[in-house]
Scaffold this motif. Structure first.
Motif, PDB file in Angstrom:
ATOM      1  N   ASP A 113       0.799  -1.232   0.000  1.00  0.00           N
ATOM      2  CA  ASP A 113       0.000   0.000   0.000  1.00  0.00           C
ATOM      3  C   ASP A 113       0.830   1.279   0.000  1.00  0.00           C
ATOM      4  O   ASP A 113       0.261   2.374   0.058  1.00  0.00           O
ATOM      5  CB  ASP A 113      -1.022   0.008   1.139  1.00  0.00           C
ATOM      6  N   ARG A 114       2.145   1.158  -0.104  1.00  0.00           N
ATOM      7  CA  ARG A 114       2.937   2.373  -0.340  1.00  0.00           C
ATOM      8  C   ARG A 114       2.719   2.880  -1.764  1.00  0.00           C
ATOM      9  O   ARG A 114       3.004   4.048  -2.061  1.00  0.00           O
ATOM     10  CB  ARG A 114       4.426   2.102  -0.088  1.00  0.00           C
ATOM     11  N   VAL A 115       2.246   1.997  -2.651  1.00  0.00           N
ATOM     12  CA  VAL A 115       1.822   2.430  -3.990  1.00  0.00           C
ATOM     13  C   VAL A 115       0.447   3.068  -3.842  1.00  0.00           C
ATOM     14  O   VAL A 115      -0.492   2.439  -3.354  1.00  0.00           O
ATOM     15  CB  VAL A 115       1.762   1.239  -4.961  1.00  0.00           C
ATOM     16  N   LYS A 116       0.333   4.311  -4.237  1.00  0.00           N
ATOM     17  CA  LYS A 116      -0.901   5.063  -4.031  1.00  0.00           C
ATOM     18  C   LYS A 116      -1.680   5.219  -5.341  1.00  0.00           C
ATOM     19  O   LYS A 116      -1.102   5.603  -6.363  1.00  0.00           O
ATOM     20  CB  LYS A 116      -0.598   6.455  -3.454  1.00  0.00           C
ATOM     21  N   LEU A 117      -2.956   4.910  -5.266  1.00  0.00           N
ATOM     22  CA  LEU A 117      -3.853   5.145  -6.393  1.00  0.00           C
ATOM     23  C   LEU A 117      -4.488   6.518  -6.260  1.00  0.00           C
ATOM     24  O   LEU A 117      -4.651   7.017  -5.146  1.00  0.00           O
ATOM     25  CB  LEU A 117      -4.957   4.081  -6.418  1.00  0.00           C
ATOM     26  N   PRO A 132      -7.572   8.972  -5.783  1.00  0.00           N
ATOM     27  CA  PRO A 132      -8.841   8.705  -5.097  1.00  0.00           C
ATOM     28  C   PRO A 132      -9.940   8.416  -6.109  1.00  0.00           C
ATOM     29  O   PRO A 132      -9.926   8.938  -7.222  1.00  0.00           O
ATOM     30  CB  PRO A 132      -9.110  10.008  -4.335  1.00  0.00           C
ATOM     31  N   SER A 168      -9.580  -1.554  -4.161  1.00  0.00           N
ATOM     32  CA  SER A 168      -9.312  -1.227  -2.755  1.00  0.00           C
ATOM     33  C   SER A 168      -9.930   0.106  -2.354  1.00  0.00           C
ATOM     34  O   SER A 168     -10.266   0.312  -1.186  1.00  0.00           O
ATOM     35  CB  SER A 168      -7.804  -1.198  -2.500  1.00  0.00           C
ATOM     36  N   ASN A 169     -10.068   1.030  -3.306  1.00  0.00           N
ATOM     37  CA  ASN A 169     -10.722   2.306  -3.005  1.00  0.00           C
ATOM     38  C   ASN A 169     -12.224   2.138  -2.831  1.00  0.00           C
ATOM     39  O   ASN A 169     -12.858   2.827  -2.029  1.00  0.00           O
ATOM     40  CB  ASN A 169     -10.476   3.320  -4.122  1.00  0.00           C
ATOM     41  N   HIS A 178      -1.620  -3.986   1.903  1.00  0.00           N
ATOM     42  CA  HIS A 178      -1.611  -4.082   0.445  1.00  0.00           C
ATOM     43  C   HIS A 178      -2.858  -3.429  -0.145  1.00  0.00           C
ATOM     44  O   HIS A 178      -3.822  -3.148   0.563  1.00  0.00           O
ATOM     45  CB  HIS A 178      -1.531  -5.542  -0.011  1.00  0.00           C
ATOM     46  N   MET A 179      -2.817  -3.209  -1.440  1.00  0.00           N
ATOM     47  CA  MET A 179      -3.961  -2.694  -2.192  1.00  0.00           C
ATOM     48  C   MET A 179      -4.066  -3.490  -3.494  1.00  0.00           C
ATOM     49  O   MET A 179      -3.136  -4.196  -3.892  1.00  0.00           O
ATOM     50  CB  MET A 179      -3.815  -1.197  -2.473  1.00  0.00           C
ATOM     51  N   ILE A 236       3.108   4.353 -11.554  1.00  0.00           N
ATOM     52  CA  ILE A 236       3.509   3.320 -10.596  1.00  0.00           C
ATOM     53  C   ILE A 236       4.951   2.919 -10.850  1.00  0.00           C
ATOM     54  O   ILE A 236       5.363   2.694 -11.991  1.00  0.00           O
ATOM     55  CB  ILE A 236       2.588   2.088 -10.719  1.00  0.00           C
TER      56      ILE A 236
END
Length: 466
Positions: free
Chosen positions: A308-312, A314, A335-336, A346-347, A383
């Protein structure tokens, strides 16, 4: 064994299960049987779970703006289990001109957003004076005529997201009959919508605030919906699994159903199958549809999990119009949308590939498909690093494409049903492809069975959501 039933339902997907649920709820002693060719119920609805990841092989949810669907949730107790992601709180994007463009959802915000230039916005208003198009125009041709070409990339995204389709082949009479009816009746969609809104306000005792719907699912995925609807059916008694129907013929006032388990008889038959499977069965009753089929779009879903350090960004995800020449049709930020879709820390998100325009991409092996999908969205989402988890789903069924001559198919069905009052037809691709469409039409079929008499539905004015 008594092989005669009051109602036999062909198909154990959402439509067939809804009909069975409604019949059993109203008349517990109604002798019914659901016949399903596969080893499970649910049809296109299937949830995948592995290593803490949850993903949908079929639909990801349904909007809570359909009274019939809300009623089913209340009747089954699923309203206490469901989880919702309100559209007003979750933004969506269209990838256009090399970047993600946020799509507002309220009319005022859409008007003010810099998605198209002001001269194109004025062209939308000019729809009031555009004459109706004759014939059966494609969605692309109709939108360009009524609202101007600047809206085409956004319309493309809508119909890619809904049908995985090609808006140069989908027809407006098929996918938006309510809008088409407004155009024909009032000479303008905007004028017709305003008049309808004024009438609705007059009928309401008090003014209701504008409300955006919410996407609805369940903590363990969409498979919970057919699972719950199946609970009142007894396998081997009310439900036959792994049973194929080989032929269907009128018999007196009822029906003879030939299956791989033998011959069955019913007073009423409900064909709750995807449109092409239904047509193959109905060809024996009316040879006019022998060999006829509705085009289908097929999808592959590439599921990608990351720390989850990889951010999508919003929101729900993004869609990509064809003019951008990307590999992926878009991505859903799982995950959002709903909690618990990935293991702790994780995401996960899902990339959609293929569709009506690019079936050749589905011929790629899983490794190549994953690499190309990830390379595509890596550039779009910025990413870095490799996924911690990946898998590929290939859809078990195609998405019916409501293209030219689809209204004629519905007219043929109306004539067939008029000739056979004890026959009922609903399912995936009949009058829509959404879960709400299926629950709505299956509910109508159950009402016809409980209180005989055909009920023609008025063309519905559906909302457009990205």
């Amino acid at each position: 064994m008594n092989n005669h039933y009051q109602t036999i339902i062909l198909g154990g997907g959402l439509s067939g299960l809804t009909v069975a649920h409604k019949l059993r709820l109203a008349k517990p002693n109604h002798r019914l049987l659901v016949i399903e060719q596969s080893g499970r119920t649910g049809g296109v609805i299937a949830t995948y779970r592995e290593a803490g990841y949850t993903a949908e092989i079929g639909p990801h949810g349904f909007l809570d703006n359909c009274p019939e669907s809300r009623q089913i949730l209340a009747e089954t107790g699923l309203e206490r289990e469901c989880i919702k992601a309100p559209l007003i709180d979750f933004v969506r994007y269209v990838y256009l001109h090399g970047r993600l463009n946020l799509i507002p959802q309220t009319p005022r915000k859409i008007l003010m957003a810099p998605l198209i230039p002001w001269h194109a916005k004025l062209r939308v208003v000019a729809e009031l004076w555009q004459p109706p198009l004759e014939g059966e125009p494609t969605v692309a041709k109709w939108i360009a005529h009524r609202f101007g070409p600047s809206l085409l990339p956004y319309a493309d995204a809508v119909y890619t997201g809904t049908y995985a389709g090609d808006f140069d082949r989908l027809t407006i009479d098929s996918v938006m009959p309510g809008l088409r009816a407004l155009e024909k009746e009032h000479g303008s969609v905007l004028r017709g919508a305003l008049r309808r809104l004024r009438l609705k306000r007059k009928e309401q005792s008090e003014k209701k605030p504008f409300r955006m719907p919410a996407m609805t699912s369940f903590p363990n995925g969409m498979a919970r919906l057919p699972e719950r609807l199946t609970e009142h059916l007894r396998v081997g008694e009310d439900l036959f699994l792994n049973t194929a129907v080989t032929s269907l013929q009128p018999l007196g006032g009822g029906w003879q159903v030939e299956t791989t388990r033998g011959a069955l008889q019913a007073g009423n038959v409900v064909i709750a199958l995807p449109v092409n499977a239904a047509l193959r069965l109905l060809a024996a009753i009316d040879p006019a549809v022998r060999g006829r089929a509705v085009p289908e779009a097929w999808l592959a879903t590439v599921v990608l999990g990351f720390p989850d350090r990889v951010k999508l960004p919003p929101g729900f995800g993004f869609l990509t119009p064809e003019c951008e020449s990307r590999f992926a049709l878009g991505a859903l930020f799982s995950s959002n949308m709903f909690p618990g879709r990935a293991p702790e820390g994780h995401m996960v998100f899902e990339v959609l590939v293929g569709g009506r325009r690019h079936p050749e991409r589905l011929e790629l092996d899983d490794q190549t498909l994953t690499r190309r999908a990830f390379d595509d969205v890596r550039q779009i989402l910025g990413i870095t690093g490799e996924p911690a988890y990946s898998t590929v789903f290939r859809s078990a069924g195609g998405i019916p494409q409501l293209e030219r001559n689809y209204p004629a198919l519905l007219a043929w069905r109306r004539n067939l049903l008029a000739a056979h009052p004890s026959l009922h037809i609903c399912g995936f691709g009949w009058e829509g492809i959404g879960l709400n469409d299926m629950m709505k039409h299956a509910t109508r079929v159950a009402e016809e069975l409980l209180s005989p008499g055909r009920r023609e539905a008025e063309a519905e004015l559906k909302g457009v959501y990205f």
